[in-house]
Design a protein around this motif. Structure first.
Motif, short mmCIF file in Angstrom:
data_model
loop_
_atom_site.label_atom_id
_atom_site.label_comp_id
_atom_site.label_asym_id
_atom_site.label_seq_id
_atom_site.Cartn_x
_atom_site.Cartn_y
_atom_site.Cartn_z
N THR A 1 -0.54 -1.29 -0.59
CA THR A 1 -0.93 -0.16 -1.43
C THR A 1 -0.27 1.09 -0.87
N LYS A 2 0.39 1.86 -1.75
CA LYS A 2 1.07 3.07 -1.30
C LYS A 2 0.09 4.24 -1.20
N ILE A 3 0.29 5.08 -0.21
CA ILE A 3 -0.51 6.29 -0.03
C ILE A 3 0.28 7.45 -0.62
N LEU A 4 -0.28 8.10 -1.65
CA LEU A 4 0.41 9.17 -2.35
C LEU A 4 -0.28 10.51 -2.06
N ASP A 5 0.54 11.58 -1.96
CA ASP A 5 -0.03 12.91 -1.79
C ASP A 5 -0.29 13.52 -3.16
N ASN B 1 1.43 15.47 -4.88
CA ASN B 1 2.62 15.54 -5.72
C ASN B 1 3.20 14.16 -6.04
N ARG B 2 2.39 13.10 -5.81
CA ARG B 2 2.79 11.73 -6.10
C ARG B 2 3.95 11.27 -5.22
N ARG B 3 4.12 11.89 -4.07
CA ARG B 3 5.14 11.44 -3.12
C ARG B 3 4.50 10.45 -2.15
N VAL B 4 5.28 9.43 -1.76
CA VAL B 4 4.76 8.40 -0.88
C VAL B 4 4.70 8.93 0.55
N GLU B 5 3.48 8.89 1.13
CA GLU B 5 3.31 9.33 2.51
C GLU B 5 3.20 8.14 3.47
N GLY B 6 2.86 6.99 2.94
CA GLY B 6 2.72 5.82 3.80
C GLY B 6 2.31 4.61 2.98
N THR B 7 2.02 3.53 3.70
CA THR B 7 1.67 2.27 3.05
C THR B 7 0.55 1.60 3.83
N VAL B 8 -0.45 1.08 3.09
CA VAL B 8 -1.52 0.28 3.69
C VAL B 8 -1.20 -1.19 3.40
N THR B 9 -1.04 -1.99 4.45
CA THR B 9 -0.73 -3.41 4.32
C THR B 9 -1.93 -4.24 4.73
N LEU B 10 -2.46 -5.00 3.79
CA LEU B 10 -3.57 -5.91 4.05
C LEU B 10 -3.02 -7.33 4.15
N LEU B 11 -3.26 -7.98 5.30
CA LEU B 11 -2.82 -9.36 5.51
C LEU B 11 -4.01 -10.27 5.29
N GLN B 12 -4.13 -10.76 4.04
CA GLN B 12 -5.27 -11.59 3.67
C GLN B 12 -5.14 -12.97 4.31
N ASP B 13 -6.17 -13.36 5.08
CA ASP B 13 -6.15 -14.64 5.78
C ASP B 13 -6.53 -15.75 4.82
#
Length: 613
Positions: free
Chosen positions: A359-363, A365-377
């Motif tokens: 899931t992308k983290i948006l500010d 202004n809809r700019r990408v600030e980071g990414t949340v990565t979930l590693l589903q077991d």
């Protein structure tokens, strides 16, 4: 109080006076130059420019002659006429600017020769329309057009030389004027520089000292030291700015103290939420550097969360291929193309299967600030799937022996080896035989599927000719197609020759797809099989005119034991394993299989395979 505006105004007044003095001197001297230059431009430069452009127009028209002889006559003739307008325009400008009778006579001679030149070109155009016109045109151009074109160029160059000589005659006068003007401007400039330096020193002393103090204080405040006070003793606008700035820093310090506690509280809440999630979570910035990792992720990756903060995801995962995928939208693309896009890791001698979700983290202004990565077991589900596959393989294998025995018994009874049977008993034996064949087919498909899923079957590849492969696959189906009155067409592009693959398995895939198309296509319909080349892949498409596939079923039809009941017809032993086996075979060949369909308008199954595997 002398304001800053007053101090700067006095200095600028002196600079303006100096500038006005220099301007007056420069304007006087350059006005003299302007008189000479205007005369040159008016009298001679126009003639030079006209002569040069007339020569260029003549050269383009000679090129048009060549194009008329060897290329498109009409377009070249049109190009010639376009340059005719340009030539005559420059001739008229030269006539308007001529200053002596010699130049005027020369221009009139040029005009007469040019009219003759244009008339001869028209004659050349009509000559080229005649039979064997090119050869005649070449002789006509050599004998008639070239001499007059050369004469026109010579006269244009004579016109150019006359105007250049006239310009040279005025050079001495201009040089003398320029020398005088240069000396005058240099003297005035030296005086202006001296006066400007004195004025600048005065202005600098009035502004520099308080501005330096203000800049140093602002720099410290920008570094976060909000307890700074700007100490400026002047009573001008800079002093007022210092006072207002001190008030602003006081408000900033108060605001910072109010919000620090709130920010820390929200940060701890976010970290607690991340830690409470059982699945591994990694948060990266827009450059792919780790900024947060929960305990589950640290245990899976066998790292210390504090030590990996600020490191790249490549170094943390120690798998560059998966790190690149998790740094972009490639996870979504991989899952759409291949169903088992799982990250496999070994921890304490046990394999872990992790399905990435991003899931992308948006500010604001809809700019990408980071990414949340979930590693589903999904290890538990993967183990269950493997257990199910092993169970089906074991059960299917155990079924083979009793099925073989039952089948042999039915055959012995049917052949009346142990005694005669009546008609009713024979019907029961035939039904039993059909059931045995259906169960045998099911057992074979289950065993094949389990081997493919477990990758126990080694794919033995060989050069396979696609045209022969399609013919071999459809050989046994042509009679059923004819009986159902469904047309079957197979087209293989000529640029598709051979691929490296397992012939027997691909024959099974094509036969299965064609059989499905036959099953779901009504009488009078059609099925088309095409093979084309797409880059480094071969694409096989099976298109039918059946009822189509519902949207909700398109993703599930390649799963095991899934069937679409759209027709009253049934296929003995069919339990929905055909497409599942086809997918396993295609993916074992590093290919892809999918379907595109419109309800009521038929379906198309696509299979792409690499040419070299």
């Amino acid at each position: 109080m002398r304001s800053l505006w007053y101090k700067i105004g006095v200095g600028y007044f002196l600079l303006v006076c100096i500038s006005i003095g220099i301007s007056v001197v420069a304007v006087y001297n350059f006005s003299r130059l302007n008189d000479f230059i205007s005369a040159i431009l008016h009298d001679n430069y126009q003639g030079v420019l006209a002569a040069e452009n007339m020569v260029k127009a003549l050269e383009r028209q000679e090129n048009a002659h060549v194009s008329m002889l060897y290329d498109d006559i009409d377009s070249s003739y049109t190009q010639f006429n376009l340059n005719t307008t340009g030539f005559r325009g420059w001739q008229q400008k030269a006539l308007q600017g001529s200053t002596n009778k010699t130049e005027m006579d020369l221009l009139l001679d040029i005009g007469r020769d040019y009219r003759r030149y244009v008339a001869l070109t028209d004659s050349l155009y009509y000559v080229l329309q005649l039979p064997n016109g090119r050869q005649k045109g070449i002789r006509f151009r050599s004998s008639a057009l070239r001499p007059i074109a050369s004469r026109l160029k010579e006269r244009c160059f004579t016109l150019l030389e006359m105007n250049q000589n006239a310009m040279t005659n005025t050079e001495t006068r201009i040089r003398s004027t320029v020398t005088d003007a240069t000396f005058t401007v240099i003297v005035a400039s030296i005086v202006a520089v001296i006066l400007s330096i004195l004025a600048s020193v005065r202005i600098t002393r009035a502004v520099k000292t308080p501005a330096q103090k203000l800049t140093e204080s602002v720099r410290k405040i920008g570094q976060g030291h909000l307890n700074q006070k700007i100490d400026v003793t002047t009573d001008d606008e800079i002093g007022e700015l210092a006072s207002e700035f001190n008030k602003m820093t006081e408000r900033l310090r108060t605001y910072e103290e109010m919000n620090i506690h709130h920010l820390i509280s929200e940060k701890k809440k976010s970290e607690t939420i991340v830690e409470s999630i059982a699945d591994p979570i990694i948060v990266t910035d827009n450059e792919g550097l780790v900024v947060l990792m929960n305990k589950a992720a640290a245990e899976v990756l066998d790292v210390d969360p504090k030590e990996v903060n600020g490191q790249s995801l490549v170094g943390v995962l120690k798998d560059e291929r998966w790190a690149k995928r998790l740094n972009s939208a490639a996870v979504v693309q991989t899952e759409s193309l291949k169903r088992d896009a799982l990250l496999i890791m070994e921890r304490k001698g046990k394999k872990l299967y992790l399905r990435p979700r991003q899931t992308k983290i948006l500010d604001g202004n809809r700019r990408v600030e980071g990414t949340v990565t979930l590693l589903q077991d999904v290890t538990r589900f993967k183990d269950l799937d493997e257990m199910k596959t092993e169970f089906l393989a074991t059960v299917s294998h155990e079924f083979r022996t009793p099925l073989t025995s039952i089948n042999m018994t039915v055959d012995i009874l049917s052949k009346e080896v142990v005694g005669s049977i009546n008609a009713r008993q024979r019907e029961l034996l035939v039904a039993a035989k059909d059931d045995c064949e259906r169960l045998g087919k099911l057992v074979k498909e289950l065993l094949d599927l389990s081997k493919l899923e477990a990758r126990q079957q080694e794919i033995k590849t060989e050069p396979v000719d696609m045209r022969n492969l399609v013919d071999e696959s459809l050989k046994s189906l042509r009679l059923p197609f004819e009986e159902k009155h469904i047309s079957l067409n197979a087209v293989v592009d000529s640029n598709v020759s051979t691929i490296m693959a397992n012939r027997q398995q691909l024959v099974w895939v094509i036969t299965n797809l064609a059989s499905n198309a036959l099953r779901f296509t009504s009488e009078g319909g059609s099925v088309r099989i095409s093979v084309t080349k797409q880059g480094t892949d071969v694409c096989l498409a099976v298109t039918d005119t059946g009822p189509g596939i519902p949207n909700e079923a398109r993703l599930s039809i390649f799963d095991k034991f899934v069937q679409i009941k759209e027709t009253a017809e049934t296929t003995p032993g069919s339990v929905g394993l055909g497409l599942a086996i086809a997918r396993e075979v295609v993916e074992a060949h590093a290919g892809k299989i999918w379907v595109e369909s419109l309800e009521g308008k038929g379906s198309t199954f696509y299979v792409t395979l690499p040419i070299k595997s």
